[in-house]
Design a protein around this motif. Structure first.
Motif, PDB file in Angstrom:
ATOM      1  N   GLU A   1      34.322  40.624  46.559  1.00  0.00           N
ATOM      2  CA  GLU A   1      33.785  39.372  46.031  1.00  0.00           C
ATOM      3  C   GLU A   1      33.111  39.597  44.677  1.00  0.00           C
ATOM      4  OE1 GLU A   1      33.410  35.485  45.680  1.00  0.00           O
ATOM      5  OE2 GLU A   1      34.464  36.445  47.334  1.00  0.00           O
ATOM      6  N   GLN A   2      32.373  40.677  44.548  1.00  0.00           N
ATOM      7  CA  GLN A   2      31.704  40.996  43.280  1.00  0.00           C
ATOM      8  C   GLN A   2      32.735  41.196  42.171  1.00  0.00           C
ATOM      9  OE1 GLN A   2      29.449  44.639  43.396  1.00  0.00           O
ATOM     10  NE2 GLN A   2      28.830  44.497  41.275  1.00  0.00           N
ATOM     11  N   LEU A   3      33.805  41.936  42.477  1.00  0.00           N
ATOM     12  CA  LEU A   3      34.844  42.177  41.477  1.00  0.00           C
ATOM     13  C   LEU A   3      35.580  40.889  41.101  1.00  0.00           C
ATOM     14  CD1 LEU A   3      36.147  45.576  42.856  1.00  0.00           C
ATOM     15  CD2 LEU A   3      35.067  45.214  40.617  1.00  0.00           C
ATOM     16  N   LEU A   4      35.748  39.996  42.061  1.00  0.00           N
ATOM     17  CA  LEU A   4      36.343  38.683  41.777  1.00  0.00           C
ATOM     18  C   LEU A   4      35.420  37.857  40.883  1.00  0.00           C
ATOM     19  CD1 LEU A   4      37.705  37.846  45.337  1.00  0.00           C
ATOM     20  CD2 LEU A   4      39.118  38.158  43.288  1.00  0.00           C
ATOM     21  N   GLU A   5      34.138  37.804  41.249  1.00  0.00           N
ATOM     22  CA  GLU A   5      33.155  37.027  40.479  1.00  0.00           C
ATOM     23  C   GLU A   5      33.019  37.535  39.054  1.00  0.00           C
ATOM     24  OE1 GLU A   5      29.456  37.044  42.623  1.00  0.00           O
ATOM     25  OE2 GLU A   5      30.275  35.813  44.254  1.00  0.00           O
ATOM     26  N   ASN A   6      33.156  38.851  38.865  1.00  0.00           N
ATOM     27  CA  ASN A   6      33.024  39.441  37.538  1.00  0.00           C
ATOM     28  C   ASN A   6      34.332  39.425  36.751  1.00  0.00           C
ATOM     29  OD1 ASN A   6      30.229  40.131  37.365  1.00  0.00           O
ATOM     30  ND2 ASN A   6      30.604  41.712  38.901  1.00  0.00           N
ATOM     31  N   GLY A   7      35.372  38.814  37.322  1.00  0.00           N
ATOM     32  CA  GLY A   7      36.624  38.666  36.591  1.00  0.00           C
ATOM     33  C   GLY A   7      37.421  39.952  36.445  1.00  0.00           C
ATOM     34  N   ILE A   8      37.151  40.932  37.296  1.00  0.00           N
ATOM     35  CA  ILE A   8      37.854  42.210  37.238  1.00  0.00           C
ATOM     36  C   ILE A   8      39.078  42.187  38.152  1.00  0.00           C
ATOM     37  CG2 ILE A   8      37.633  44.684  37.758  1.00  0.00           C
ATOM     38  CD1 ILE A   8      34.682  44.391  36.770  1.00  0.00           C
ATOM     39  N   LEU A   9      38.966  41.448  39.242  1.00  0.00           N
ATOM     40  CA  LEU A   9      40.081  41.271  40.177  1.00  0.00           C
ATOM     41  C   LEU A   9      40.453  39.805  40.268  1.00  0.00           C
ATOM     42  CD1 LEU A   9      39.213  43.378  43.376  1.00  0.00           C
ATOM     43  CD2 LEU A   9      40.666  44.033  41.459  1.00  0.00           C
ATOM     44  N   LYS A  10      41.698  39.573  40.678  1.00  0.00           N
ATOM     45  CA  LYS A  10      42.125  38.237  41.073  1.00  0.00           C
ATOM     46  C   LYS A  10      42.738  38.360  42.458  1.00  0.00           C
ATOM     47  CE  LYS A  10      46.423  38.700  38.525  1.00  0.00           C
ATOM     48  NZ  LYS A  10      47.223  38.229  37.426  1.00  0.00           N
ATOM     49  N   LYS A  11      42.742  37.249  43.185  1.00  0.00           N
ATOM     50  CA  LYS A  11      43.226  37.235  44.562  1.00  0.00           C
ATOM     51  C   LYS A  11      44.289  36.159  44.693  1.00  0.00           C
ATOM     52  CE  LYS A  11      40.460  35.422  47.730  1.00  0.00           C
ATOM     53  NZ  LYS A  11      39.436  35.218  48.772  1.00  0.00           N
ATOM     54  N   GLU A  12      45.387  36.531  45.338  1.00  0.00           N
ATOM     55  CA  GLU A  12      46.485  35.604  45.588  1.00  0.00           C
ATOM     56  C   GLU A  12      47.023  35.871  46.982  1.00  0.00           C
ATOM     57  OE1 GLU A  12      48.289  35.451  41.077  1.00  0.00           O
ATOM     58  OE2 GLU A  12      48.930  37.062  42.406  1.00  0.00           O
ATOM     59  N   PRO A  13      47.687  34.889  47.583  1.00  0.00           N
ATOM     60  CA  PRO A  13      48.322  35.164  48.880  1.00  0.00           C
ATOM     61  C   PRO A  13      49.363  36.277  48.729  1.00  0.00           C
ATOM     62  CG  PRO A  13      48.288  32.800  48.430  1.00  0.00           C
ATOM     63  CD  PRO A  13      47.851  33.496  47.176  1.00  0.00           C
ATOM     64  N   SER A  14      49.412  37.176  49.673  1.00  0.00           N
ATOM     65  CA  SER A  14      50.366  38.282  49.646  1.00  0.00           C
ATOM     66  C   SER A  14      51.791  37.752  49.695  1.00  0.00           C
ATOM     67  CB  SER A  14      50.110  39.202  50.841  1.00  0.00           C
ATOM     68  OG  SER A  14      51.132  40.170  50.931  1.00  0.00           O
ATOM     69  N   THR A  15      52.673  38.378  48.935  1.00  0.00           N
ATOM     70  CA  THR A  15      54.083  37.969  48.955  1.00  0.00           C
ATOM     71  C   THR A  15      54.764  38.413  50.246  1.00  0.00           C
ATOM     72  OG1 THR A  15      54.666  39.972  47.730  1.00  0.00           O
ATOM     73  CG2 THR A  15      54.363  37.945  46.455  1.00  0.00           C
ATOM     74  N   GLU A  16      54.235  39.477  50.888  1.00  0.00           N
ATOM     75  CA  GLU A  16      54.817  39.968  52.137  1.00  0.00           C
ATOM     76  C   GLU A  16      54.318  39.216  53.372  1.00  0.00           C
ATOM     77  OE1 GLU A  16      53.332  43.371  50.641  1.00  0.00           O
ATOM     78  OE2 GLU A  16      54.953  43.116  49.213  1.00  0.00           O
ATOM     79  N   ASP A  17      53.068  38.762  53.327  1.00  0.00           N
ATOM     80  CA  ASP A  17      52.474  38.103  54.484  1.00  0.00           C
ATOM     81  C   ASP A  17      51.458  37.074  53.979  1.00  0.00           C
ATOM     82  OD1 ASP A  17      51.116  37.311  56.781  1.00  0.00           O
ATOM     83  OD2 ASP A  17      50.847  39.338  57.553  1.00  0.00           O
ATOM     84  N   ALA A  18      51.813  35.813  54.032  1.00  0.00           N
ATOM     85  CA  ALA A  18      50.961  34.747  53.477  1.00  0.00           C
ATOM     86  C   ALA A  18      49.605  34.647  54.158  1.00  0.00           C
ATOM     87  CB  ALA A  18      51.689  33.404  53.557  1.00  0.00           C
TER      88      ALA A  18
END
Length: 149
Positions: free
Chosen positions: A60-77
């Protein structure tokens, strides 16, 4: 809307530490760049033994700081897939410098198993970082390319 956290100071070292400065966040970055991990479950299997609450908090910290992004997995939604943003990709040279430091001061460092990569980093960190960036964007585990057999 998430309220931006105030920085303790605008010292460049403090800025980095507040964005990604504990061992758990750096291990997540390592797992993405070097090992091609992308999901919560994959991170949870790291040899250092993430506690579930720590892993969730650091993601969550890495997402909030714009270092990571999160998307539904292409293998398992049902799963989310984490990847580096541009800001996160810009940390690759820093991670590589940590590899060099470890190879110099830890005689048991796993960096000694990837001497080709260590030499490329020593020769031109920026150049190899740009090359590796493309592999990371594709979700590849870069260590396999440089591992000595």
């Amino acid at each position: 809307m998430v309220k931006k956290k105030q920085l303790r100071s605008h010292c460049p070292i403090n800025f980095g530490l507040e964005a990604f400065g504990d061992k758990w966040t750096l291990l997540i970055l390592r797992d993405i760049v070097f090992r091609g991990k992308r999901t919560y479950g994959e991170f949870l299997k790291s040899e250092e033994g993430f506690a579930t609450n720590i892993l969730a908090s650091r993601l969550e910290q890495l997402l909030e700081n714009g270092i990571l992004k999160k998307e539904p997995s292409t293998e398992d939604a049902r799963k989310d897939s984490y990847s580096l943003t541009e800001k996160g990709l810009d940390l690759i040279p820093l991670l590589f410098e940590m590899v060099l430091w470890s190879s110099k001061y830890d005689r048991h460092s796993e960096a000694h198993r990837i001497p080709k990569l260590v030499e490329l980093i020593k020769k031109n960190n920026r150049k190899i970082s740009e090359e590796v960036r493309e592999k990371v964007l594709r979700g590849e585990a870069i260590v396999k390319y440089y591992l000595e057999k």
